[in-house]
Design a protein around this motif. Structure first.
Motif, PDB file in Angstrom:
ATOM      1  N   GLN A  41       0.847  -1.187   0.000  1.00  0.00           N
ATOM      2  CA  GLN A  41       0.000   0.000   0.000  1.00  0.00           C
ATOM      3  C   GLN A  41       0.886   1.241   0.000  1.00  0.00           C
ATOM      4  O   GLN A  41       1.468   1.592   1.009  1.00  0.00           O
ATOM      5  N   TYR A  42       0.931   1.913  -1.138  1.00  0.00           N
ATOM      6  CA  TYR A  42       1.780   3.100  -1.249  1.00  0.00           C
ATOM      7  C   TYR A  42       0.937   4.348  -1.057  1.00  0.00           C
ATOM      8  O   TYR A  42      -0.027   4.573  -1.780  1.00  0.00           O
ATOM      9  N   LEU A  43       1.257   5.129  -0.047  1.00  0.00           N
ATOM     10  CA  LEU A  43       0.596   6.399   0.172  1.00  0.00           C
ATOM     11  C   LEU A  43       1.581   7.497  -0.207  1.00  0.00           C
ATOM     12  O   LEU A  43       2.634   7.626   0.418  1.00  0.00           O
ATOM     13  N   PRO A  44       1.264   8.276  -1.244  1.00  0.00           N
ATOM     14  CA  PRO A  44       2.217   9.292  -1.685  1.00  0.00           C
ATOM     15  C   PRO A  44       2.374  10.393  -0.644  1.00  0.00           C
ATOM     16  O   PRO A  44       1.457  10.698   0.109  1.00  0.00           O
ATOM     17  N   THR A  45       3.545  10.959  -0.604  1.00  0.00           N
ATOM     18  CA  THR A  45       3.784  12.137   0.215  1.00  0.00           C
ATOM     19  C   THR A  45       3.863  13.328  -0.730  1.00  0.00           C
ATOM     20  O   THR A  45       4.166  13.181  -1.909  1.00  0.00           O
ATOM     21  N   TYR A  46       3.580  14.508  -0.204  1.00  0.00           N
ATOM     22  CA  TYR A  46       3.427  15.680  -1.061  1.00  0.00           C
ATOM     23  C   TYR A  46       4.510  16.719  -0.828  1.00  0.00           C
ATOM     24  O   TYR A  46       4.956  16.930   0.296  1.00  0.00           O
ATOM     25  N   THR A  47       4.880  17.383  -1.912  1.00  0.00           N
ATOM     26  CA  THR A  47       5.584  18.652  -1.849  1.00  0.00           C
ATOM     27  C   THR A  47       4.602  19.682  -2.377  1.00  0.00           C
ATOM     28  O   THR A  47       4.193  19.624  -3.540  1.00  0.00           O
ATOM     29  N   VAL A  48       4.190  20.588  -1.511  1.00  0.00           N
ATOM     30  CA  VAL A  48       3.164  21.566  -1.874  1.00  0.00           C
ATOM     31  C   VAL A  48       3.830  22.734  -2.600  1.00  0.00           C
ATOM     32  O   VAL A  48       4.622  23.463  -2.023  1.00  0.00           O
ATOM     33  N   LYS A  49       3.481  22.874  -3.873  1.00  0.00           N
ATOM     34  CA  LYS A  49       4.038  23.952  -4.689  1.00  0.00           C
ATOM     35  C   LYS A  49       3.247  25.243  -4.547  1.00  0.00           C
ATOM     36  O   LYS A  49       3.790  26.329  -4.725  1.00  0.00           O
ATOM     37  N   ASP A  50       1.953  25.126  -4.257  1.00  0.00           N
ATOM     38  CA  ASP A  50       1.119  26.314  -4.118  1.00  0.00           C
ATOM     39  C   ASP A  50      -0.144  25.938  -3.344  1.00  0.00           C
ATOM     40  O   ASP A  50      -0.625  24.809  -3.443  1.00  0.00           O
ATOM     41  N   VAL A  51      -0.646  26.880  -2.569  1.00  0.00           N
ATOM     42  CA  VAL A  51      -1.932  26.723  -1.904  1.00  0.00           C
ATOM     43  C   VAL A  51      -2.786  27.912  -2.322  1.00  0.00           C
ATOM     44  O   VAL A  51      -2.402  29.062  -2.111  1.00  0.00           O
ATOM     45  N   PHE A  81     -12.350  46.136   8.205  1.00  0.00           N
ATOM     46  CA  PHE A  81     -13.590  45.389   8.104  1.00  0.00           C
ATOM     47  C   PHE A  81     -13.674  44.467   6.898  1.00  0.00           C
ATOM     48  O   PHE A  81     -14.724  43.885   6.648  1.00  0.00           O
ATOM     49  N   ASP A  82     -12.608  44.318   6.130  1.00  0.00           N
ATOM     50  CA  ASP A  82     -12.660  43.378   5.009  1.00  0.00           C
ATOM     51  C   ASP A  82     -12.280  41.994   5.527  1.00  0.00           C
ATOM     52  O   ASP A  82     -11.175  41.503   5.322  1.00  0.00           O
ATOM     53  N   ARG A  83     -13.221  41.361   6.227  1.00  0.00           N
ATOM     54  CA  ARG A  83     -12.939  40.116   6.929  1.00  0.00           C
ATOM     55  C   ARG A  83     -12.632  38.964   5.970  1.00  0.00           C
ATOM     56  O   ARG A  83     -11.805  38.108   6.294  1.00  0.00           O
ATOM     57  N   HIS A  84     -13.256  38.955   4.810  1.00  0.00           N
ATOM     58  CA  HIS A  84     -12.974  37.902   3.832  1.00  0.00           C
ATOM     59  C   HIS A  84     -11.494  37.936   3.424  1.00  0.00           C
ATOM     60  O   HIS A  84     -10.809  36.919   3.429  1.00  0.00           O
ATOM     61  N   GLU A  85     -11.023  39.131   3.083  1.00  0.00           N
ATOM     62  CA  GLU A  85      -9.634  39.275   2.656  1.00  0.00           C
ATOM     63  C   GLU A  85      -8.665  39.016   3.811  1.00  0.00           C
ATOM     64  O   GLU A  85      -7.613  38.396   3.626  1.00  0.00           O
ATOM     65  N   GLN A  86      -9.017  39.459   5.013  1.00  0.00           N
ATOM     66  CA  GLN A  86      -8.152  39.225   6.169  1.00  0.00           C
ATOM     67  C   GLN A  86      -7.969  37.730   6.419  1.00  0.00           C
ATOM     68  O   GLN A  86      -6.848  37.265   6.666  1.00  0.00           O
ATOM     69  N   LEU A  87      -9.052  36.983   6.330  1.00  0.00           N
ATOM     70  CA  LEU A  87      -8.943  35.538   6.546  1.00  0.00           C
ATOM     71  C   LEU A  87      -8.210  34.857   5.396  1.00  0.00           C
ATOM     72  O   LEU A  87      -7.448  33.911   5.613  1.00  0.00           O
ATOM     73  N   ARG A  88      -8.421  35.337   4.181  1.00  0.00           N
ATOM     74  CA  ARG A  88      -7.696  34.764   3.032  1.00  0.00           C
ATOM     75  C   ARG A  88      -6.196  34.907   3.251  1.00  0.00           C
ATOM     76  O   ARG A  88      -5.431  33.957   3.081  1.00  0.00           O
ATOM     77  N   VAL A  89      -5.758  36.097   3.648  1.00  0.00           N
ATOM     78  CA  VAL A  89      -4.335  36.348   3.880  1.00  0.00           C
ATOM     79  C   VAL A  89      -3.824  35.520   5.059  1.00  0.00           C
ATOM     80  O   VAL A  89      -2.737  34.939   4.996  1.00  0.00           O
ATOM     81  N   LEU A  90      -4.607  35.430   6.134  1.00  0.00           N
ATOM     82  CA  LEU A  90      -4.208  34.649   7.301  1.00  0.00           C
ATOM     83  C   LEU A  90      -3.995  33.180   6.925  1.00  0.00           C
ATOM     84  O   LEU A  90      -2.963  32.584   7.254  1.00  0.00           O
ATOM     85  N   PHE A  91      -4.956  32.595   6.212  1.00  0.00           N
ATOM     86  CA  PHE A  91      -4.821  31.201   5.793  1.00  0.00           C
ATOM     87  C   PHE A  91      -3.676  31.038   4.793  1.00  0.00           C
ATOM     88  O   PHE A  91      -2.963  30.035   4.824  1.00  0.00           O
ATOM     89  N   GLU A  92      -3.493  32.014   3.921  1.00  0.00           N
ATOM     90  CA  GLU A  92      -2.409  31.938   2.936  1.00  0.00           C
ATOM     91  C   GLU A  92      -1.051  31.908   3.633  1.00  0.00           C
ATOM     92  O   GLU A  92      -0.177  31.113   3.278  1.00  0.00           O
ATOM     93  N   GLU A  93      -0.865  32.784   4.611  1.00  0.00           N
ATOM     94  CA  GLU A  93       0.407  32.820   5.360  1.00  0.00           C
ATOM     95  C   GLU A  93       0.630  31.510   6.118  1.00  0.00           C
ATOM     96  O   GLU A  93       1.729  30.952   6.095  1.00  0.00           O
ATOM     97  N   ALA A  94      -0.413  31.037   6.793  1.00  0.00           N
ATOM     98  CA  ALA A  94      -0.282  29.798   7.566  1.00  0.00           C
ATOM     99  C   ALA A  94      -0.019  28.608   6.651  1.00  0.00           C
ATOM    100  O   ALA A  94       0.819  27.750   6.955  1.00  0.00           O
ATOM    101  N   ALA A  95      -0.707  28.567   5.512  1.00  0.00           N
ATOM    102  CA  ALA A  95      -0.510  27.457   4.573  1.00  0.00           C
ATOM    103  C   ALA A  95       0.897  27.478   3.987  1.00  0.00           C
ATOM    104  O   ALA A  95       1.514  26.430   3.799  1.00  0.00           O
ATOM    105  N   ALA A  96       1.418  28.675   3.695  1.00  0.00           N
ATOM    106  CA  ALA A  96       2.775  28.784   3.141  1.00  0.00           C
ATOM    107  C   ALA A  96       3.795  28.257   4.146  1.00  0.00           C
ATOM    108  O   ALA A  96       4.719  27.522   3.784  1.00  0.00           O
ATOM    109  N   GLU A  97       3.620  28.610   5.411  1.00  0.00           N
ATOM    110  CA  GLU A  97       4.547  28.120   6.436  1.00  0.00           C
ATOM    111  C   GLU A  97       4.396  26.612   6.635  1.00  0.00           C
ATOM    112  O   GLU A  97       5.381  25.898   6.803  1.00  0.00           O
ATOM    113  N   GLY A  98       3.153  26.133   6.609  1.00  0.00           N
ATOM    114  CA  GLY A  98       2.915  24.703   6.754  1.00  0.00           C
ATOM    115  C   GLY A  98       3.476  23.906   5.590  1.00  0.00           C
ATOM    116  O   GLY A  98       4.007  22.810   5.762  1.00  0.00           O
ATOM    117  N   ALA A  99       3.378  24.477   4.388  1.00  0.00           N
ATOM    118  CA  ALA A  99       3.866  23.797   3.186  1.00  0.00           C
ATOM    119  C   ALA A  99       5.383  23.644   3.209  1.00  0.00           C
ATOM    120  O   ALA A  99       5.923  22.677   2.664  1.00  0.00           O
TER     121      ALA A  99
END
Length: 194
Positions: A41-51, A81-99
């Motif tokens: 059973q081969y489970l691939p591991t990932y290198t995240v190029k972009d999120v 008050f642009d909460r959508h954009e604030q969360l997008r940036v927050l998740f983007e930063e966290a995902a980049a560090e996680g990747a």
């Protein structure tokens, strides 16, 4: 009294024995199959190029300072008050560090959509123990072909906070935004770890 207890015990034993008589009982039966070899059973591991992060504009936002406003997005960790954009940036930063923590066999791109982010209002953060209710879905795609490898997968998590913790964080200069980001970094990384 002892005689009554003994009689009840005998009746119960007879009842249980009656329930198990016969050769056709299949409750709790197990099927004897050869065990699969884990090496097969081969489970691939990932290198995240972009999120690619999406926070849909149809998610409702509340700025009410009540205990638990009714909305998809409640967020006070950024100014403005642009909460959508604030969360997008927050998740983007966290995902980049996680990747950065992920170096695997298959190059992938991850599409992540925030479906709910119900944080804590100023009032609830300092008055009650509560949580950040975070929901998102993700799809893992091959970085070369864009073919779906995994997903869509739904994730729902809660990050607990207390008034004592909030006061301590504020006093030490550890912002609410950093607190949530520090939670998201390993979460997003572990999401893609098999």
């Amino acid at each position: 009294m002892q005689l009554i207890k003994a009689a009840c015990a005998c009746l119960l034993a007879a009842f249980v024995a009656g329930c198990t008589m016969g050769d056709d009982v299949t409750r709790n039966a197990t099927v004897q199959l050869p065990l699969a070899d884990v090496s097969d059973q081969y489970l691939p591991t990932y290198t995240v190029k972009d999120v690619r992060i999406s926070v849909p504009l149809n998610l409702s936002v509340s700025e009410a300072n009540s205990i638990k406003p009714r909305a998809d997005i409640v967020w006070r960790g950024d100014l403005g008050f642009d909460r959508h954009e604030q969360l997008r940036v927050l998740f983007e930063e966290a995902a980049a560090e996680g990747a950065e923590l992920m170096q695997g066999d298959v190059d992938v791109v991850v599409d992540l959509t925030v479906t709910k982010f119900h944080g804590m209002t100023q009032h609830s953060r300092y008055a009650y123990k509560g949580d950040y209710d975070i929901h998102y879905t993700y799809v893992v795609r091959d970085a070369v072909t864009d073919a779906v490898i995994e997903g869509p997968t739904e994730i729902e998590v809660s990050l607990v906070s207390t008034p004592e913790a909030a006061i301590y964080m504020d006093a030490s200069g550890y912002t609410e935004r950093q607190y949530v980001k520090d939670y998201l970094v390993p979460l997003l990384s572990s999401t893609l770890t098999h």
